[in-house]
Design a protein around this motif. Sequence first.
Motif, PDB file in Angstrom:
ATOM      1  N   ILE A   1       0.910  -1.234  -0.091  1.00 28.45           N
ATOM      2  CA  ILE A   1      -0.273  -0.045   0.115  1.00 28.45           C
ATOM      3  C   ILE A   1       0.982   1.305  -0.153  1.00 28.45           C
ATOM      4  O   ILE A   1       0.358   2.157  -0.588  1.00 28.45           O
ATOM      5  N   ARG A   2       1.857   1.224   0.753  1.00 30.83           N
ATOM      6  CA  ARG A   2       2.953   2.388   0.834  1.00 30.83           C
ATOM      7  C   ARG A   2       3.428   2.604  -0.897  1.00 30.83           C
ATOM      8  O   ARG A   2       3.575   3.627  -1.032  1.00 30.83           O
TER       9      ARG A   2
ATOM     10  N   LEU B   1       1.992   1.628  -3.398  1.00 31.46           N
ATOM     11  CA  LEU B   1       0.952   2.216  -4.392  1.00 31.46           C
ATOM     12  C   LEU B   1       0.888   3.743  -4.062  1.00 31.46           C
ATOM     13  O   LEU B   1       0.484   4.494  -5.013  1.00 31.46           O
ATOM     14  N   THR B   2       0.869   3.765  -2.913  1.00 38.15           N
ATOM     15  CA  THR B   2       0.505   5.664  -2.340  1.00 38.15           C
ATOM     16  C   THR B   2       1.641   6.321  -3.166  1.00 38.15           C
ATOM     17  O   THR B   2       1.666   7.471  -3.679  1.00 38.15           O
TER      18      THR B   2
ATOM     19  N   HIS C   1       1.746   7.924  -6.806  1.00 39.07           N
ATOM     20  CA  HIS C   1       1.052   9.366  -7.018  1.00 39.07           C
ATOM     21  C   HIS C   1       2.060  10.722  -6.678  1.00 39.07           C
ATOM     22  O   HIS C   1       3.258  10.623  -6.477  1.00 39.07           O
TER      23      HIS C   1
ATOM     24  N   LEU D   1      -0.202   8.644   4.157  1.00 40.38           N
ATOM     25  CA  LEU D   1      -0.504   9.676   3.033  1.00 40.38           C
ATOM     26  C   LEU D   1       0.782  10.792   3.342  1.00 40.38           C
ATOM     27  O   LEU D   1       1.103  11.145   2.314  1.00 40.38           O
TER      28      LEU D   1
ATOM     29  N   GLY E   1       2.838   9.734   0.587  1.00 38.33           N
ATOM     30  CA  GLY E   1       2.295  10.700  -0.413  1.00 38.33           C
ATOM     31  C   GLY E   1       2.934  12.127  -0.327  1.00 38.33           C
ATOM     32  O   GLY E   1       3.889  12.435  -1.320  1.00 38.33           O
TER      33      GLY E   1
ATOM     34  N   LEU F   1      -3.111  14.359  -4.024  1.00 37.59           N
ATOM     35  CA  LEU F   1      -3.175  12.918  -3.347  1.00 37.59           C
ATOM     36  C   LEU F   1      -4.558  12.637  -3.292  1.00 37.59           C
ATOM     37  O   LEU F   1      -5.202  11.917  -2.571  1.00 37.59           O
TER      38      LEU F   1
ATOM     39  N   PRO G   1      -5.383   8.642  -3.815  1.00 34.79           N
ATOM     40  CA  PRO G   1      -4.969   7.882  -2.711  1.00 34.79           C
ATOM     41  C   PRO G   1      -5.529   8.342  -1.458  1.00 34.79           C
ATOM     42  O   PRO G   1      -5.841   7.017  -0.532  1.00 34.79           O
ATOM     43  N   TYR G   2      -6.232   9.399  -1.128  1.00 34.28           N
ATOM     44  CA  TYR G   2      -6.845   9.875  -0.250  1.00 34.28           C
ATOM     45  C   TYR G   2      -7.875   9.204   0.113  1.00 34.28           C
ATOM     46  O   TYR G   2      -8.056   8.403   1.088  1.00 34.28           O
TER      47      TYR G   2
ATOM     48  N   ALA H   1      -8.990   6.260  -1.423  1.00 33.09           N
ATOM     49  CA  ALA H   1      -8.783   4.974  -1.477  1.00 33.09           C
ATOM     50  C   ALA H   1      -8.305   4.580  -0.169  1.00 33.09           C
ATOM     51  O   ALA H   1      -9.021   3.531   0.222  1.00 33.09           O
ATOM     52  N   LEU H   2      -7.473   5.275   0.570  1.00 30.98           N
ATOM     53  CA  LEU H   2      -7.100   4.704   1.853  1.00 30.98           C
ATOM     54  C   LEU H   2      -8.307   5.093   3.050  1.00 30.98           C
ATOM     55  O   LEU H   2      -8.443   4.276   3.914  1.00 30.98           O
TER      56      LEU H   2
END
Length: 480
Positions: A21-22, A24-25, A28, A163, A167, A388, A391-392, A394-395
């Motif tokens: 997940i990190r 994937l973030t 961006h 994030l 991010g 972001l 990802p905001y 999504a998370l």
Amino acid sequence: MRDAPSFRASAIFIAAVAVLIRLLTGLHSYSGAGNPPKYGDYEAQRHWMELTINLPVSDWYRNTTDNDLGYWGLDYPPLTAYQSYIHGVFMRKFDEQSVALHSSRGYESLHSKVLMRWTVVLSDLAIFFPAAIAFVAAYYRQRSHEERVWVLALILLQPALILIDHGHFQYNCLSLGLAIGAAAAVISRWEIVACVLFSLSLNHKQMSMYYAPAFFSHLLGISLRKKYPVLNVLKLGAAVLSTFALCWWPFLHSREAVLQVLSRLVPIHRGLFEDYVSNFWCVSNLLIKWKQLLPDRVLVQLAFVATLACILPSMLQQILRPSRRGFLLAMFNCSFAFYFFSYQVHEKSILLPVIPGTLLALDEPLVWRWLIPGALMSMFPLLVRDGLLLPYFALLLLFFLGFVPLRSFNPVAASSLLGGFVLHLAYLLLDPPARYPYLFEAFIATYTFAYFAAIFLYTNYRQWSRSRVLSSTQKRKKKV
């Protein structure tokens, strides 16, 4: 512990998911991407690598022809500088241009961005992940395997930190990881180890001071109950001073060098606050124009008194009746008091209360369920500016689907979420009045401040009420 191998296997799986997940973030955008002349936090971190590997230590915090402090000068303690040096060596090995003196300003090649992202992931793996696992093993050792796995997942997948570090781009995982490690040492009654780890956290980012009153009062309360309290306090003090001396050793050759570093750590010149942050000073400034009413010197004193008044109850409780849960609640309450009332607070500082709030997840479920969405929302304008948005959401969705049970959505929770949803839409879709260009930022700050204030009052009550329960239990045991 009989299920240690299974917990270890579950921890490895959760860590792997958390790393994914990190990563994937990190695909961006980030702070200041393609935005000269100063770019943003990504450029600040890269520039510190450039400085530390190309200049002598004596020039790291000093304004020189090669180190323009007006362009992202180092403003964190020495451990951040050493971390920047290590990462700078890594970057130079794989992309020398990215940290070349002067010519690398604003350097944003795809290769360097991938390398920079990996420095944060590796920092997480080196410090934050082991600290989280150690804490869960120490504090929740009597809980079931499923509960320990769940709380570890919440800590490692907590969206606010992901994030900001992966991010926006920072290394909060290091200072916060060291603080979690120190908390785990406190829980395990390894007081000297706790002092060393927390001192390292302070020497990485000065915002770890938010936790200092909790560590100080709890360890003092424990020391006062030992056979030789003065000797124990001296041992702990020696551990702190030794760690600080080691971190500051290159700067201890002169008073001027020490003061030069200290001057960079205290941002008095920035004023009471900068951007819209969900704390008392920023929200009340809508009605009381603090900056116009009072000079900076007076505001510093006022912020100090207000912060001290709010941390004293938690400190007093831990000195009188130190306990493991009380210590974690004190970490939470003291960090929130600093966030609310201290001088020059950034919106990212909400990460400081979020960490102990997450560590207490199984003991205080109401706290993290309200705190984490509120923390994310308080940083929403910042994260939108960073690009972001995807990802905001999504998370945020992952958080609700993975951790918040449906039964917790009562009318109060549903209405608060609806209010937050409306503010999100207003910020994204509506143009503010020309006279009030930051109207929606002010609405978001005020809304989340109300969230935080309610949580703060609740956890202060919980700290003292829990203390009374423990005291009554101890008295009954003595009678028996």
